[in-house]
Design a protein around this motif. Structure first.
Motif, short mmCIF file in Angstrom:
data_model
loop_
_atom_site.label_atom_id
_atom_site.label_comp_id
_atom_site.label_asym_id
_atom_site.label_seq_id
_atom_site.Cartn_x
_atom_site.Cartn_y
_atom_site.Cartn_z
N ASN A 44 -3.97 -11.54 -5.65
CA ASN A 44 -3.34 -11.04 -4.44
C ASN A 44 -2.16 -11.94 -4.12
O ASN A 44 -2.26 -13.16 -4.18
CB ASN A 44 -4.31 -11.03 -3.27
N TRP A 70 -6.35 5.96 -3.75
CA TRP A 70 -6.59 4.77 -4.57
C TRP A 70 -7.08 5.15 -5.98
O TRP A 70 -6.76 4.47 -6.95
CB TRP A 70 -7.62 3.87 -3.89
N GLN A 84 -8.20 -3.29 2.72
CA GLN A 84 -7.60 -2.50 1.64
C GLN A 84 -7.93 -3.10 0.27
O GLN A 84 -8.20 -2.37 -0.69
CB GLN A 84 -6.09 -2.41 1.84
N CYS A 129 -2.36 -7.20 -6.57
CA CYS A 129 -1.84 -6.50 -5.41
C CYS A 129 -1.04 -7.47 -4.55
O CYS A 129 -1.12 -8.69 -4.72
CB CYS A 129 -2.98 -5.87 -4.59
N LEU A 173 -1.36 -6.44 1.01
CA LEU A 173 -2.44 -5.58 1.49
C LEU A 173 -3.23 -6.30 2.58
O LEU A 173 -3.26 -7.52 2.64
CB LEU A 173 -3.40 -5.22 0.36
N PRO A 202 0.82 -1.21 0.00
CA PRO A 202 0.00 0.00 0.00
C PRO A 202 0.86 1.27 0.00
O PRO A 202 2.02 1.25 0.38
CB PRO A 202 -0.79 -0.12 1.31
#
Length: 329
Positions: free
Chosen positions: A172, A125, A153, A146, A149, A119
């Protein structure tokens, strides 16, 4: 489609203090690992701009020259890449610049999966997601993901992406191992709810679950954990896990590392497991984990010795479903 095993390239290059703790493989050694992985059916390779301050991307790009279309390449952006005040983070300027730099280093005109490496509390964002969306629309990036996180988030970012009609995160990447199951609390439920792929980094807990560490042997001066004790673990609990891993590995006449990796591969939310290696024999042993099918008894033993203590509000999740059904009798 990506292979169950992803070859991580943090061991490539290592020309900065942080990366050097993980490995400093040159082009020749790195290419051997890449070719061995490809021959074994691995098509997924993970790197980041910050690994070796660009060296990892450069070496991976050279190793995949002429084989680009056989590979799915994932790289990342977030961490500092220069001394300037804006050469870090997830601003539009930094994302666009770093994507262009990664493309050059990798020797390709597109990145399959572009991930934010963590982050950035100083950038909205909306700005980050619009910049990533621009890269997809330009054809320079295929998908975005991502890493590192928290669950809220991920949900916030995907919610904003829906509001903006931009692309949302498809994957993720998180730390997950028998010595660190924290993501089971919130991140795995979020990933499953959002139908995202889960990529696992450090499935052997930074080498701790390879079997070379015991209560009586905590590693030599050259061991990676002695140089950089990361990711953090509860050592006493991890030693209990290793005891069970050793029993199972002995009964199966295989390595402790292979059983530890097989456990991660057995978890239903996991899409691909990122492994790092410095030597061919390490890579070959890790690749063998794909063929290990753990029994219910083995999975139960490993679960019992490594499971998390329930935390509020997860003390008793059954209570939120059991009252939906009438009491029998």
């Amino acid at each position: 489609m990506v292979s169950e095993i992803c070859l991580g390239t943090m061991t490539f290059g290592g020309n900065d203090p942080m990366s050097a703790a993980f490995g400093q493989l040159d082009d020749n050694s790195s290419s051997q690992l890449v070719n061995e992985a490809l021959n074994a059916g691995v098509n997924f390779f993970d790197t980041a701009n910050v690994y070796g301050v660009g060296a990892s991307e450069e070496i991976l790009g050279r190793a995949l020259k002429g084989k680009r279309h056989d590979a799915v390449i994932a790289t990342k952006v977030r961490f500092r890449m220069g001394p300037g005040p804006n050469q870090v983070g997830l601003s539009r300027a930094q994302i666009i610049q770093q994507a262009e730099d990664s493309l050059k280093r990798l020797g390709t005109d597109y990145i399959d999966l572009y991930q934010i490496h963590g982050p950035d509390p100083f950038t909205d964002w909306e700005e980050t997601l619009r910049a990533l969306d621009e890269l997809i629309r330009s054809g320079k990036v295929r998908y975005i993901g991502c890493s590192n996180l928290q669950g809220w988030q991920i949900m916030k970012a995907n919610g904003i992406a829906t509001q903006l009609s931009t692309h949302a995160f498809h994957t993720n990447q998180s730390y997950y191992s028998l010595a660190g199951r924290d993501i089971e609390r919130e991140i795995i439920p979020v990933v499953q709810d959002q139908k995202m792929g889960l990529l696992v980094w450090s499935p052997l807990a930074g080498g701790f679950l390879t079997g070379k560490y015991t209560r009586n042997n905590q590693g030599g001066a050259d061991d990676r954990r002695m140089k950089l004790d990361f990711p953090p673990i509860d050592r006493e609990k991890a030693y209990d896990v290793i005891d069970v891993l050793r029993d199972i590995a002995k009964a199966r006449e295989t390595s402790i590392a292979k059983i530890a990796l097989a456990w991660v591969l057995n978890q239903p939310a996991v899409t691909s497991v990122i492994i790092g290696a410095k030597r061919l024999d390490q890579l070959q042993d890790n690749l063998g984990a794909v063929g290990v099918i753990l029994t219910e008894e083995e999975l139960s033993r490993l679960d019992q010795v490594s499971r998390l203590q329930p935390e509020y509000p997860l003390w008793n999740p059954v209570m939120y479903t059991q009252d939906r059904f009438p009491v029998q009798g």
